[in-house]
Write a protein that holds these residues in place. Structure first.
Motif, PDB file in Angstrom:
ATOM      1  N   ARG A 140       0.806  -1.218   0.000  1.00 53.51           N
ATOM      2  CA  ARG A 140       0.000   0.000   0.000  1.00 53.51           C
ATOM      3  C   ARG A 140       0.846   1.278   0.000  1.00 53.51           C
ATOM      4  NH1 ARG A 140      -5.493  -0.939   3.538  1.00 53.51           N
ATOM      5  NH2 ARG A 140      -6.095  -2.917   2.572  1.00 53.51           N
ATOM      6  N   PHE A 141       2.162   1.131  -0.131  1.00 55.88           N
ATOM      7  CA  PHE A 141       3.023   2.302   0.010  1.00 55.88           C
ATOM      8  C   PHE A 141       3.849   2.562  -1.241  1.00 55.88           C
ATOM      9  CE2 PHE A 141       2.242   0.816   4.342  1.00 55.88           C
ATOM     10  CZ  PHE A 141       1.807   1.996   4.934  1.00 55.88           C
ATOM     11  N   ASN A 142       4.361   3.798  -1.311  1.00 59.15           N
ATOM     12  CA  ASN A 142       5.176   4.183  -2.451  1.00 59.15           C
ATOM     13  C   ASN A 142       6.606   3.661  -2.311  1.00 59.15           C
ATOM     14  OD1 ASN A 142       6.519   5.895  -0.643  1.00 59.15           O
ATOM     15  ND2 ASN A 142       5.381   7.714  -1.273  1.00 59.15           N
ATOM     16  N   LYS A 143       7.397   3.915  -3.324  1.00 61.09           N
ATOM     17  CA  LYS A 143       8.763   3.403  -3.367  1.00 61.09           C
ATOM     18  C   LYS A 143       9.614   3.966  -2.235  1.00 61.09           C
ATOM     19  CE  LYS A 143      12.752   2.902  -6.450  1.00 61.09           C
ATOM     20  NZ  LYS A 143      13.309   3.242  -7.783  1.00 61.09           N
ATOM     21  N   LYS A 144       9.367   5.217  -1.872  1.00 63.82           N
ATOM     22  CA  LYS A 144      10.162   5.842  -0.808  1.00 63.82           C
ATOM     23  C   LYS A 144       9.985   5.097   0.514  1.00 63.82           C
ATOM     24  CE  LYS A 144       9.926  10.531  -2.737  1.00 63.82           C
ATOM     25  NZ  LYS A 144       9.430  11.912  -2.513  1.00 63.82           N
ATOM     26  N   ILE A 145       8.744   4.740   0.802  1.00 63.50           N
ATOM     27  CA  ILE A 145       8.485   4.009   2.056  1.00 63.50           C
ATOM     28  C   ILE A 145       8.989   2.577   1.948  1.00 63.50           C
ATOM     29  CG2 ILE A 145       6.672   3.144   3.583  1.00 63.50           C
ATOM     30  CD1 ILE A 145       5.123   5.700   3.044  1.00 63.50           C
ATOM     31  N   LYS A 146       8.807   1.974   0.802  1.00 61.60           N
ATOM     32  CA  LYS A 146       9.303   0.608   0.608  1.00 61.60           C
ATOM     33  C   LYS A 146      10.823   0.558   0.775  1.00 61.60           C
ATOM     34  CE  LYS A 146       5.552  -1.006  -2.390  1.00 61.60           C
ATOM     35  NZ  LYS A 146       5.148  -1.372  -3.767  1.00 61.60           N
ATOM     36  N   ASN A 147      11.505   1.621   0.372  1.00 65.60           N
ATOM     37  CA  ASN A 147      12.965   1.676   0.527  1.00 65.60           C
ATOM     38  C   ASN A 147      13.389   1.769   1.991  1.00 65.60           C
ATOM     39  OD1 ASN A 147      13.422   1.508  -2.212  1.00 65.60           O
ATOM     40  ND2 ASN A 147      13.605   3.720  -2.514  1.00 65.60           N
ATOM     41  N   ARG A 148      12.460   2.183   2.849  1.00 64.76           N
ATOM     42  CA  ARG A 148      12.761   2.289   4.282  1.00 64.76           C
ATOM     43  C   ARG A 148      12.162   1.112   5.055  1.00 64.76           C
ATOM     44  NH1 ARG A 148      15.090   7.075   5.026  1.00 64.76           N
ATOM     45  NH2 ARG A 148      15.197   6.773   7.274  1.00 64.76           N
ATOM     46  N   TRP A 149      11.673   0.110   4.334  1.00 60.98           N
ATOM     47  CA  TRP A 149      10.937  -0.969   5.011  1.00 60.98           C
ATOM     48  C   TRP A 149      11.817  -1.792   5.950  1.00 60.98           C
ATOM     49  CZ3 TRP A 149       5.919  -0.663   5.146  1.00 60.98           C
ATOM     50  CH2 TRP A 149       5.221  -1.703   5.763  1.00 60.98           C
ATOM     51  N   SER A 150      13.085  -1.952   5.614  1.00 58.89           N
ATOM     52  CA  SER A 150      13.960  -2.710   6.519  1.00 58.89           C
ATOM     53  C   SER A 150      14.101  -1.992   7.859  1.00 58.89           C
ATOM     54  CB  SER A 150      15.339  -2.911   5.883  1.00 58.89           C
ATOM     55  OG  SER A 150      15.968  -1.673   5.643  1.00 58.89           O
ATOM     56  N   GLU A 151      14.122  -0.673   7.801  1.00 59.88           N
ATOM     57  CA  GLU A 151      14.177   0.138   9.018  1.00 59.88           C
ATOM     58  C   GLU A 151      12.886  -0.003   9.808  1.00 59.88           C
ATOM     59  OE1 GLU A 151      14.784   4.920  10.048  1.00 59.88           O
ATOM     60  OE2 GLU A 151      14.832   4.192   7.984  1.00 59.88           O
TER      61      GLU A 151
END
Length: 557
Positions: A121-132
């Protein structure tokens, strides 16, 4: 004055984040739209900058604003503070307004999607921070801060407060894991005026104070706990030395909060106090030579010991300020004016490494622990129950924590839940339950070792189950491990753990299959009974855990 403040905030954002904020997705928009977008994103970055110890470059990298951001304009996990900041920012160029209902609902839905691990449900920016984000979600001590930043002069309306309060009530089931912090125009202006990283100067009223003149100047005395709560509210986390900033909501902190609430007049006697360093200390003339009460001007203050005390006082003050008002706490201020260069570091290190008595330390006084250790030693098994001692070989031994968790999960649901929410409470009083229900003369060393072995196998099976689960369900073996272990123990074939002629191996071989079935049924039970609950808090609630356990028993085939 509002327009002047807006102008000053705007100038600060531009000076901090010029060329750091990415607005390339608006490259085809008019310059005015680009500037508005820059200021909104810069405001989100500034909010994180004001709450943490990171650089403008790091704060700018936290921006997630954009298409399909789900209301989340910035995300940052402070590993030291174990805090996940979820930010929504609104730039009001006229200095009016606040946060509206639509933005509030969208922000809350985004947070729900984070908690439910709805990655898609999220954009690429949030997906890039998903490990965090995932690292934060996997830490049972993580607290979540909904950080609203806006340049309006108005406070949140009662309607918006109800929206956020209802959401926090829903999530904060058995403990407070999520909170709301709002930075409105006056707060933003105050941060800019006071300066990021600016030294903290305090005027402190000390009662019944004393003085140490040699070899280095220091003052000590009683300070009002309400004053300490204000320091936290005004200067956290900058108030604390970087080496000790983490304030954890452990059973020790809860004990501090409870003592403030139940007997504030005795708090001074029950607490070890606070140690602070300052660049200089000067006593004001008011009060004369009497040491009953005097005011001291302390420049560039840093608290180096007692962060948990300060944090607990602030938490108690938020709930019952009338009690905190009646309490005082011991504090000492050490002036670094004439100290050696490394003195501050030595004080910080030494005051935080001196032995502190915790609940588990009193367990070592229980003769049952020594009996178990001696019996196990005869069989070649090492049992370590004293703090500070390690195991030479975990395959041939175990420690007090393993023993307590295994016994708790095997014995009683409420004990299993307590082992998850705060194991120290199981050791609180070695003369009565729950400790005595777990460790008593009827507990044989053979049974204890076998329970630990079975529980280890359960833990291994849960790890394998986690690897095969997705989304929110993958958090179940992390946050529900004690509850799940309890259910596995319930469903394993009953044997006499005290019978040396009975092998435990057949039981251990059952564990993977039983664990898999337990996980399946627990997921089904949660989906039916508590589909909207935050899973980390769900397994700290005894009543809800009992209902899930009953559901599992009724559906076991």
């Amino acid at each position: 004055m509002s327009i002047i403040h807006i102008s000053q905030i705007e100038a600060k954002l531009k000076s901090l984040f010029e060329n750091l904020i990415d607005i390339s997705d608006f490259s085809n928009k008019p310059p005015s739209d680009q500037e508005s977008l820059f200021l909104t994103r810069a405001l989100a970055a500034f909010a994180i900058l004001a709450m943490t110890d990171i650089t403008p470059e790091q704060a700018a990298a936290c921006i997630t604003d954009g298409y399909q951001d789900n209301g989340l304009d910035a995300i940052y996990f402070d590993e030291l503070e174990k805090t996940l900041f979820l930010v929504q920012a609104k730039w009001h160029k006229d200095g009016k307004g606040s946060i509206d209902s639509g933005d509030s609902h969208k922000f809350i839905q985004g947070i729900k999607d984070i908690l439910d691990v709805r990655f898609d449900r999220f954009n690429k920016k949030i997906k890039n921070r998903w490990s965090e984000i995932d690292k934060a979600m996997n830490n049972t001590e993580t607290r979540f801060v909904m950080l609203l930043a806006h340049t309006g002069a108005a406070k949140l309306s009662p309607e918006i407060e109800i929206i956020f309060n209802d959401f926090m009530k829903e999530i904060n089931d058995s403990s407070d894991v999520i909170e709301l912090q709002v930075l409105q125009q006056k707060d933003l202006y105050s941060v800019i005026k006071d300066g990021l990283g600016k030294p903290i100067n305090l005027e402190v009223v000390l009662k019944e104070w004393g003085q140490i003149k040699e070899p280095f100047l220091a003052y000590y005395g009683r300070v009002a706990s309400s004053d300490v709560a204000k320091w936290w509210n005004d200067y956290h986390p900058r108030l604390f030395d970087k080496n000790i900033r983490s304030f954890l909501k452990t059973e020790i902190n809860q004990g501090i909060i409870e003592s403030l609430s139940s007997e504030p007049e005795n708090f001074w006697y029950l607490n070890n106090g606070i140690t602070a360093l300052c660049k200089t200390i000067k006593k004001k003339p008011i009060g004369g030579s009497s040491n009953d009460s005097s005011t001291f001007v302390c420049e560039d203050v840093t608290i180096v010991n007692g962060a948990q005390t300060v944090g607990a006082i602030a938490a108690a003050n938020a709930k019952s300020p009338e009690n905190v008002e009646r309490a005082t706490v011991m504090i000492k201020f050490i002036s670094l004016e004439n100290c050696p260069e490394d003195f501050a570091r030595r004080v910080t290190r030494t005051t935080n490494t001196q032995n502190r008595i915790e609940n588990r330390d009193f367990v070592s006084l229980d003769p049952e622990q020594e009996r178990l250790q001696n019996e196990l030693k005869i069989d070649g098994i090492d049992y370590v129950y004293k703090a500070g001692y390690g195991l030479p070989d975990t395959n041939k031994g175990f420690n007090l924590t393993e023993a307590t968790v295994a016994l708790a999960c095997y014995s009683k649901l409420s004990y299993a839940v307590q082992a998850k929410s705060g194991i120290g409470a199981l050791w609180e009083d070695v003369t009565k339950e729950p400790y005595k229900a777990l460790f008593n003369p009827s507990l044989s060393s053979l049974k204890l070792w076998r329970l630990v072995q079975v529980h280890r196998e359960i833990e291994k099976s849960l790890e394998l189950e986690k690897n095969n689960l997705q989304g929110k369900e993958a958090k179940l073996p992390v946050h529900g491990n004690r509850f799940l272990a309890r259910q596995v123990f319930n469903q394993l074939t009953a044997i006499n753990f005290n019978d040396p002629k009975k092998s435990v191996e057949p039981l251990i071989s059952e564990v993977p299959e039983v664990t898999h079935r337990v996980v399946e049924l627990t997921i089904s039970a949660i989906n039916e009974l508590y589909p909207d609950s935050y899973i980390a808090n769900l397994f700290k609630n005894v009543t809800k855990c009992q209902e899930i356990e009953d559901w599992i028993k009724s559906h076991w085939t």
